[in-house]
Design an enzyme around this catalytic site. Sequence first.
Site, PDB file in Angstrom:
ATOM      1  N   LYS A  12     118.447 -28.484  34.737  1.00 18.29           N
ATOM      2  CA  LYS A  12     118.832 -29.384  33.637  1.00 18.29           C
ATOM      3  C   LYS A  12     120.336 -29.282  33.308  1.00 18.29           C
ATOM      4  O   LYS A  12     121.009 -28.340  33.726  1.00 18.29           O
ATOM      5  CB  LYS A  12     117.989 -29.040  32.407  1.00 18.29           C
ATOM      6  CG  LYS A  12     116.496 -29.348  32.572  1.00 18.29           C
ATOM      7  CD  LYS A  12     115.735 -29.097  31.273  1.00 18.29           C
ATOM      8  CE  LYS A  12     114.251 -29.427  31.415  1.00 18.29           C
ATOM      9  NZ  LYS A  12     113.511 -29.214  30.150  1.00 18.29           N
ATOM     10  N   TYR A  52     110.033 -39.036  31.371  1.00 17.67           N
ATOM     11  CA  TYR A  52     109.350 -38.229  30.352  1.00 17.67           C
ATOM     12  C   TYR A  52     108.359 -39.052  29.513  1.00 17.67           C
ATOM     13  O   TYR A  52     108.034 -38.677  28.387  1.00 17.67           O
ATOM     14  CB  TYR A  52     110.372 -37.568  29.427  1.00 17.67           C
ATOM     15  CG  TYR A  52     110.846 -36.185  29.867  1.00 17.67           C
ATOM     16  CD1 TYR A  52     109.943 -35.201  30.285  1.00 17.67           C
ATOM     17  CD2 TYR A  52     112.196 -35.835  29.825  1.00 17.67           C
ATOM     18  CE1 TYR A  52     110.368 -33.934  30.663  1.00 17.67           C
ATOM     19  CE2 TYR A  52     112.636 -34.557  30.210  1.00 17.67           C
ATOM     20  CZ  TYR A  52     111.711 -33.620  30.622  1.00 17.67           C
ATOM     21  OH  TYR A  52     112.127 -32.371  30.989  1.00 17.67           O
ATOM     22  N   ASN A 115     116.460 -25.588  28.018  1.00 14.83           N
ATOM     23  CA  ASN A 115     115.738 -24.494  28.669  1.00 14.83           C
ATOM     24  C   ASN A 115     115.931 -24.459  30.189  1.00 14.83           C
ATOM     25  O   ASN A 115     115.132 -23.878  30.910  1.00 14.83           O
ATOM     26  CB  ASN A 115     114.258 -24.506  28.261  1.00 14.83           C
ATOM     27  CG  ASN A 115     113.574 -25.819  28.604  1.00 14.83           C
ATOM     28  OD1 ASN A 115     114.142 -26.664  29.290  1.00 14.83           O
ATOM     29  ND2 ASN A 115     112.352 -25.981  28.147  1.00 14.83           N
ATOM     30  N   HIS A 118     113.116 -27.750  34.675  1.00 14.04           N
ATOM     31  CA  HIS A 118     111.853 -28.480  34.529  1.00 14.04           C
ATOM     32  C   HIS A 118     111.002 -28.178  35.752  1.00 14.04           C
ATOM     33  O   HIS A 118     111.530 -28.035  36.853  1.00 14.04           O
ATOM     34  CB  HIS A 118     112.093 -29.989  34.459  1.00 14.04           C
ATOM     35  CG  HIS A 118     110.855 -30.801  34.728  1.00 14.04           C
ATOM     36  ND1 HIS A 118     109.970 -31.125  33.729  1.00 14.04           N
ATOM     37  CD2 HIS A 118     110.326 -31.284  35.878  1.00 14.04           C
ATOM     38  CE1 HIS A 118     108.954 -31.801  34.269  1.00 14.04           C
ATOM     39  NE2 HIS A 118     109.151 -31.908  35.568  1.00 14.04           N
ATOM     40  N   GLU A 129     106.153 -37.251  40.013  1.00 12.62           N
ATOM     41  CA  GLU A 129     107.556 -36.880  39.790  1.00 12.62           C
ATOM     42  C   GLU A 129     108.355 -36.849  41.089  1.00 12.62           C
ATOM     43  O   GLU A 129     109.530 -37.232  41.109  1.00 12.62           O
ATOM     44  CB  GLU A 129     107.614 -35.521  39.074  1.00 12.62           C
ATOM     45  CG  GLU A 129     107.078 -35.598  37.652  1.00 12.62           C
ATOM     46  CD  GLU A 129     107.050 -34.268  36.925  1.00 12.62           C
ATOM     47  OE1 GLU A 129     106.628 -34.249  35.758  1.00 12.62           O
ATOM     48  OE2 GLU A 129     107.463 -33.242  37.514  1.00 12.62           O
TER      49      GLU A 129
HETATM   50  P1  ATP Z   1     109.224 -29.231  31.370  1.00 15.50           P
HETATM   51  O1  ATP Z   1     108.325 -30.443  31.346  1.00 15.50           O
HETATM   52  O2  ATP Z   1     110.673 -29.586  31.094  1.00 15.50           O
HETATM   53  O3  ATP Z   1     109.054 -28.421  32.614  1.00 15.50           O
HETATM   54  P2  ATP Z   1     107.380 -27.769  29.772  1.00 15.50           P
HETATM   55  O4  ATP Z   1     106.354 -28.373  30.666  1.00 15.50           O
HETATM   56  O5  ATP Z   1     107.440 -26.284  29.664  1.00 15.50           O
HETATM   57  O6  ATP Z   1     108.832 -28.275  30.173  1.00 15.50           O
HETATM   58  P3  ATP Z   1     106.706 -29.797  27.862  1.00 15.50           P
HETATM   59  O7  ATP Z   1     105.703 -29.604  26.825  1.00 15.50           O
HETATM   60  O8  ATP Z   1     106.372 -30.644  29.061  1.00 15.50           O
HETATM   61  O9  ATP Z   1     107.228 -28.355  28.323  1.00 15.50           O
HETATM   62  O10 ATP Z   1     107.997 -30.398  27.166  1.00 15.50           O
HETATM   63  C1  ATP Z   1     109.005 -31.062  27.902  1.00 15.50           C
HETATM   64  C2  ATP Z   1     110.360 -30.666  27.376  1.00 15.50           C
HETATM   65  O11 ATP Z   1     110.457 -31.123  26.046  1.00 15.50           O
HETATM   66  C3  ATP Z   1     110.575 -29.161  27.302  1.00 15.50           C
HETATM   67  O12 ATP Z   1     111.123 -28.618  28.483  1.00 15.50           O
HETATM   68  C4  ATP Z   1     111.525 -29.030  26.161  1.00 15.50           C
HETATM   69  O13 ATP Z   1     112.870 -29.167  26.598  1.00 15.50           O
HETATM   70  C5  ATP Z   1     111.188 -30.190  25.269  1.00 15.50           C
HETATM   71  N1  ATP Z   1     110.360 -29.722  24.163  1.00 15.50           N
HETATM   72  C6  ATP Z   1     109.068 -29.354  24.210  1.00 15.50           C
HETATM   73  N2  ATP Z   1     108.611 -28.982  23.005  1.00 15.50           N
HETATM   74  C7  ATP Z   1     109.675 -29.144  22.164  1.00 15.50           C
HETATM   75  C8  ATP Z   1     109.879 -28.932  20.779  1.00 15.50           C
HETATM   76  N3  ATP Z   1     108.885 -28.473  19.984  1.00 15.50           N
HETATM   77  N4  ATP Z   1     111.093 -29.186  20.266  1.00 15.50           N
HETATM   78  C9  ATP Z   1     112.096 -29.652  21.046  1.00 15.50           C
HETATM   79  N5  ATP Z   1     111.983 -29.859  22.365  1.00 15.50           N
HETATM   80  C10 ATP Z   1     110.787 -29.612  22.920  1.00 15.50           C
HETATM   81 MG    MG Z   2     106.254 -30.457  31.104  1.00 15.99          MG
END
Ligand code: ATP
Ligand code: MG
Length: 136
Positions: A12, A52, A115, A118, A129
Site C-alpha cells: 500500500k 474495495y 497497514n 493487502h 482480485e
Molecule cells: P485488506 O483487505 O486490506 O487485506 P483486511 O482484510 O485485514 O485488510 P478488511 O476488513 O478487509 O481488513 O478492511 C479493508 C481495509 O479497510 C483494511 O486493510 C483497513 O485499511 C481498512 N479498515 C478496516 N477496518 C477499519 C476501521 N475500523 N477503520 C479504518 N479503516 C479500516
Molecule cells: Mg480484506
Amino acid sequence: MSNLEKTLSIIKPDAVERGLENEIKNQFLSNGFEITNEKKIKISKSEAEDFYKVHQTKPFYNDLCSYLSSGPIVVMILEKNNAILANRKLMGATDPNKAEEGTIRKKYGLSIDKNSVHGSDSLENAKIEINFFFKD
Ligand code: ATP
Ligand code: MG
C-alpha cells in the site's frame, strides 16, 4: 497434500512511500512465496472504489478508497501451497497494534488504515482480485 494457490497482494501507499517495497517482497520470498506477476501502478479513486466495493457500506469506505489511490502501490500475484491463508498469517491482523510479532503489519504498519499490505481473504476473492489487476 499439495494445494498450490495464487493470491493477490498489494504493498500500500504508506509502505511504498517509505521505500519498503523490496523489504516487504523479501518477506514473501523468504516465507516461500513465489512472486509470479508484479507491477507498480497508481490507481484512480474510482478504481479503488471498484476494488474495495465489498466495503461500500462501511463508514471508512471513502477514506479507504482515497487512501489506496493516494500514491503508487505494488500489486503482486503470490503463489505458494495454501497461499491465501499463508499470506493472511504472514500479514497479521488488520490493526498493526493487534498483529502478532514477526508479521508484516506488526513490523511495518502504522495504523489500522495505513497497514502497509493487502491480501485476498478467500479463494473466490483472490480470483476476482487477480482478474481485477491482471486481466491478460
Ligand atoms: P485488506 O483487505 O486490506 O487485506 P483486511 O482484510 O485485514 O485488510 P478488511 O476488513 O478487509 O481488513 O478492511 C479493508 C481495509 O479497510 C483494511 O486493510 C483497513 O485499511 C481498512 N479498515 C478496516 N477496518 C477499519 C476501521 N475500523 N477503520 C479504518 N479503516 C479500516
Ligand atoms: Mg480484506
